[in-house]
Design a protein around this motif. Structure first.
Motif, PDB file in Angstrom:
ATOM      1  N   MET A   1       0.402  -6.066 -23.438  1.00  0.00           N
ATOM      2  CA  MET A   1       1.066  -4.930 -22.831  1.00  0.00           C
ATOM      3  C   MET A   1       1.497  -5.319 -21.408  1.00  0.00           C
ATOM      4  SD  MET A   1      -0.503  -1.170 -22.384  1.00  0.00           S
ATOM      5  CE  MET A   1       0.509   0.110 -22.974  1.00  0.00           C
ATOM      6  N   THR A   2       2.709  -5.021 -21.045  1.00  0.00           N
ATOM      7  CA  THR A   2       3.225  -5.357 -19.715  1.00  0.00           C
ATOM      8  C   THR A   2       3.080  -4.174 -18.778  1.00  0.00           C
ATOM      9  OG1 THR A   2       5.456  -4.688 -20.324  1.00  0.00           O
ATOM     10  CG2 THR A   2       4.889  -7.019 -20.638  1.00  0.00           C
ATOM     11  N   ALA A   3       3.018  -4.505 -17.481  1.00  0.00           N
ATOM     12  CA  ALA A   3       2.904  -3.448 -16.471  1.00  0.00           C
ATOM     13  C   ALA A   3       4.187  -2.634 -16.431  1.00  0.00           C
ATOM     14  CB  ALA A   3       2.630  -4.054 -15.103  1.00  0.00           C
ATOM     15  N   GLN A   4       4.038  -1.377 -16.206  1.00  0.00           N
ATOM     16  CA  GLN A   4       5.205  -0.520 -16.089  1.00  0.00           C
ATOM     17  C   GLN A   4       5.906  -0.803 -14.765  1.00  0.00           C
ATOM     18  OE1 GLN A   4       3.925   3.514 -16.551  1.00  0.00           O
ATOM     19  NE2 GLN A   4       3.282   3.216 -18.664  1.00  0.00           N
ATOM     20  N   PRO A   5       7.253  -0.759 -14.743  1.00  0.00           N
ATOM     21  CA  PRO A   5       7.991  -1.066 -13.512  1.00  0.00           C
ATOM     22  C   PRO A   5       7.544  -0.237 -12.312  1.00  0.00           C
ATOM     23  CG  PRO A   5       9.494  -0.853 -15.366  1.00  0.00           C
ATOM     24  CD  PRO A   5       8.131  -0.459 -15.862  1.00  0.00           C
ATOM     25  N   THR A   8       4.274  -1.648 -10.927  1.00  0.00           N
ATOM     26  CA  THR A   8       4.541  -2.940 -10.295  1.00  0.00           C
ATOM     27  C   THR A   8       5.188  -2.728  -8.931  1.00  0.00           C
ATOM     28  OG1 THR A   8       4.824  -3.985 -12.443  1.00  0.00           O
ATOM     29  CG2 THR A   8       5.739  -5.147 -10.551  1.00  0.00           C
ATOM     30  N   HIS A   9       6.119  -1.800  -8.865  1.00  0.00           N
ATOM     31  CA  HIS A   9       6.792  -1.482  -7.605  1.00  0.00           C
ATOM     32  C   HIS A   9       5.793  -0.945  -6.581  1.00  0.00           C
ATOM     33  CE1 HIS A   9      10.110  -0.435  -4.985  1.00  0.00           C
ATOM     34  NE2 HIS A   9       9.618   0.786  -4.866  1.00  0.00           N
ATOM     35  N   ASP A  10       4.894  -0.055  -7.013  1.00  0.00           N
ATOM     36  CA  ASP A  10       3.875   0.484  -6.108  1.00  0.00           C
ATOM     37  C   ASP A  10       2.966  -0.619  -5.586  1.00  0.00           C
ATOM     38  OD1 ASP A  10       4.866   3.018  -6.458  1.00  0.00           O
ATOM     39  OD2 ASP A  10       3.283   3.673  -7.842  1.00  0.00           O
ATOM     40  N   HIS A  11       2.580  -1.513  -6.474  1.00  0.00           N
ATOM     41  CA  HIS A  11       1.719  -2.631  -6.069  1.00  0.00           C
ATOM     42  C   HIS A  11       2.433  -3.510  -5.043  1.00  0.00           C
ATOM     43  CE1 HIS A  11      -1.343  -5.690  -6.294  1.00  0.00           C
ATOM     44  NE2 HIS A  11      -0.401  -6.595  -6.532  1.00  0.00           N
ATOM     45  N   LEU A  12       3.701  -3.789  -5.274  1.00  0.00           N
ATOM     46  CA  LEU A  12       4.487  -4.601  -4.341  1.00  0.00           C
ATOM     47  C   LEU A  12       4.605  -3.907  -2.983  1.00  0.00           C
ATOM     48  CD1 LEU A  12       6.235  -7.066  -3.727  1.00  0.00           C
ATOM     49  CD2 LEU A  12       8.176  -5.825  -4.696  1.00  0.00           C
ATOM     50  N   GLU A  13       4.862  -2.613  -2.991  1.00  0.00           N
ATOM     51  CA  GLU A  13       4.972  -1.865  -1.739  1.00  0.00           C
ATOM     52  C   GLU A  13       3.659  -1.887  -0.964  1.00  0.00           C
ATOM     53  OE1 GLU A  13       6.473   2.036  -2.583  1.00  0.00           O
ATOM     54  OE2 GLU A  13       8.542   1.340  -2.612  1.00  0.00           O
ATOM     55  N   LYS A  14       2.530  -1.752  -1.658  1.00  0.00           N
ATOM     56  CA  LYS A  14       1.228  -1.820  -0.993  1.00  0.00           C
ATOM     57  C   LYS A  14       1.014  -3.196  -0.374  1.00  0.00           C
ATOM     58  CE  LYS A  14      -1.480   1.624  -3.463  1.00  0.00           C
ATOM     59  NZ  LYS A  14      -2.645   1.853  -4.336  1.00  0.00           N
ATOM     60  N   HIS A  15       1.345  -4.227  -1.122  1.00  0.00           N
ATOM     61  CA  HIS A  15       1.182  -5.590  -0.627  1.00  0.00           C
ATOM     62  C   HIS A  15       2.059  -5.827   0.606  1.00  0.00           C
ATOM     63  CE1 HIS A  15       0.111  -9.784  -0.831  1.00  0.00           C
ATOM     64  NE2 HIS A  15       1.388 -10.128  -0.857  1.00  0.00           N
ATOM     65  N   GLN A 116       5.452  -3.146  17.147  1.00  0.00           N
ATOM     66  CA  GLN A 116       3.998  -2.969  17.079  1.00  0.00           C
ATOM     67  C   GLN A 116       3.615  -1.522  16.785  1.00  0.00           C
ATOM     68  OE1 GLN A 116       1.504  -5.095  20.053  1.00  0.00           O
ATOM     69  NE2 GLN A 116       3.479  -5.791  20.811  1.00  0.00           N
ATOM     70  N   SER A 117       4.408  -0.592  17.264  1.00  0.00           N
ATOM     71  CA  SER A 117       4.067   0.820  17.091  1.00  0.00           C
ATOM     72  C   SER A 117       4.850   1.497  15.980  1.00  0.00           C
ATOM     73  CB  SER A 117       4.305   1.570  18.411  1.00  0.00           C
ATOM     74  OG  SER A 117       5.674   1.513  18.757  1.00  0.00           O
ATOM     75  N   SER A 118       5.646   0.729  15.264  1.00  0.00           N
ATOM     76  CA  SER A 118       6.493   1.277  14.221  1.00  0.00           C
ATOM     77  C   SER A 118       5.697   1.613  12.961  1.00  0.00           C
ATOM     78  CB  SER A 118       7.580   0.248  13.884  1.00  0.00           C
ATOM     79  OG  SER A 118       8.346   0.684  12.786  1.00  0.00           O
ATOM     80  N   ALA A 119       6.043   2.717  12.354  1.00  0.00           N
ATOM     81  CA  ALA A 119       5.435   3.106  11.080  1.00  0.00           C
ATOM     82  C   ALA A 119       6.044   2.258   9.954  1.00  0.00           C
ATOM     83  CB  ALA A 119       5.683   4.583  10.808  1.00  0.00           C
ATOM     84  N   SER A 120       5.318   2.140   8.893  1.00  0.00           N
ATOM     85  CA  SER A 120       5.776   1.348   7.757  1.00  0.00           C
ATOM     86  C   SER A 120       6.932   2.038   7.039  1.00  0.00           C
ATOM     87  CB  SER A 120       4.633   1.124   6.787  1.00  0.00           C
ATOM     88  OG  SER A 120       5.094   0.413   5.663  1.00  0.00           O
ATOM     89  N   PRO A 121       7.957   1.259   6.643  1.00  0.00           N
ATOM     90  CA  PRO A 121       9.053   1.854   5.872  1.00  0.00           C
ATOM     91  C   PRO A 121       8.671   1.960   4.395  1.00  0.00           C
ATOM     92  CG  PRO A 121       9.483  -0.468   6.214  1.00  0.00           C
ATOM     93  CD  PRO A 121       8.231  -0.137   6.975  1.00  0.00           C
ATOM     94  N   TYR A 122       7.535   1.392   4.022  1.00  0.00           N
ATOM     95  CA  TYR A 122       7.094   1.415   2.637  1.00  0.00           C
ATOM     96  C   TYR A 122       6.287   2.684   2.397  1.00  0.00           C
ATOM     97  CZ  TYR A 122       8.106  -3.469   3.558  1.00  0.00           C
ATOM     98  OH  TYR A 122       8.706  -4.617   3.953  1.00  0.00           O
ATOM     99  N   THR A 123       6.611   3.380   1.369  1.00  0.00           N
ATOM    100  CA  THR A 123       5.874   4.600   1.038  1.00  0.00           C
ATOM    101  C   THR A 123       4.767   4.240   0.085  1.00  0.00           C
ATOM    102  OG1 THR A 123       7.469   5.058  -0.723  1.00  0.00           O
ATOM    103  CG2 THR A 123       7.819   6.145   1.396  1.00  0.00           C
TER     104      THR A 123
END
Length: 124
Positions: A1-5, A8-15, A116-123
């Protein structure tokens, strides 16, 4: 079974978010070194060693900063890199007008502070 897109996208964003935070942490040291260099160049002039260190800091940011969406920082670093390179100081020419280099380095320092003080653009 493959990971759902979506997963995978959420995992990439966290990383990417973790890597971005690590990069932001590394900017403190670069900012301190840059501020010291700006003061040294203003006080003692733009010698080969100082400009080589400035070039090294800028060059390291040009390629990495856009990866974490710090495009303004990358542009500021690229300008410093070009000014130092144009000065031919790396090749040993001793006549350098320091004002444009100092102004560009100051802009780069400001962009480092913003990054340094910028928030992450990744949700997450």
């Amino acid at each position: 079974m493959t990971a759902q897109p979506h997963k995978t996208h959420d995992h990439l964003e966290k990383h990417l978010s973790v890597l971005r935070v690590q990069f932001q942490g590394s900017l403190r040291k670069k900012e301190a070194e840059l501020e010291d260099l700006i003061c040294d160049i203003a006080a003692f002039g733009a010698d080969h060693d100082r400009l080589s260190r400035l070039f090294y800091i800028a060059h390291g940011l040009v390629g990495v900063a856009p990866t974490y969406h710090f495009n303004a920082l990358a542009r500021a670093a690229e300008k410093v890199e070009k000014l130092v390179d144009q000065s031919n100081m790396i090749l040993g020419v001793q006549n350098v007008i320091t004002e444009p280099v100092l102004l560009a380095a100051d802009v780069m320092a400001e962009e480092i502070r913003k990054a340094q003080s910028s928030a992450s653009p990744y949700t997450l």
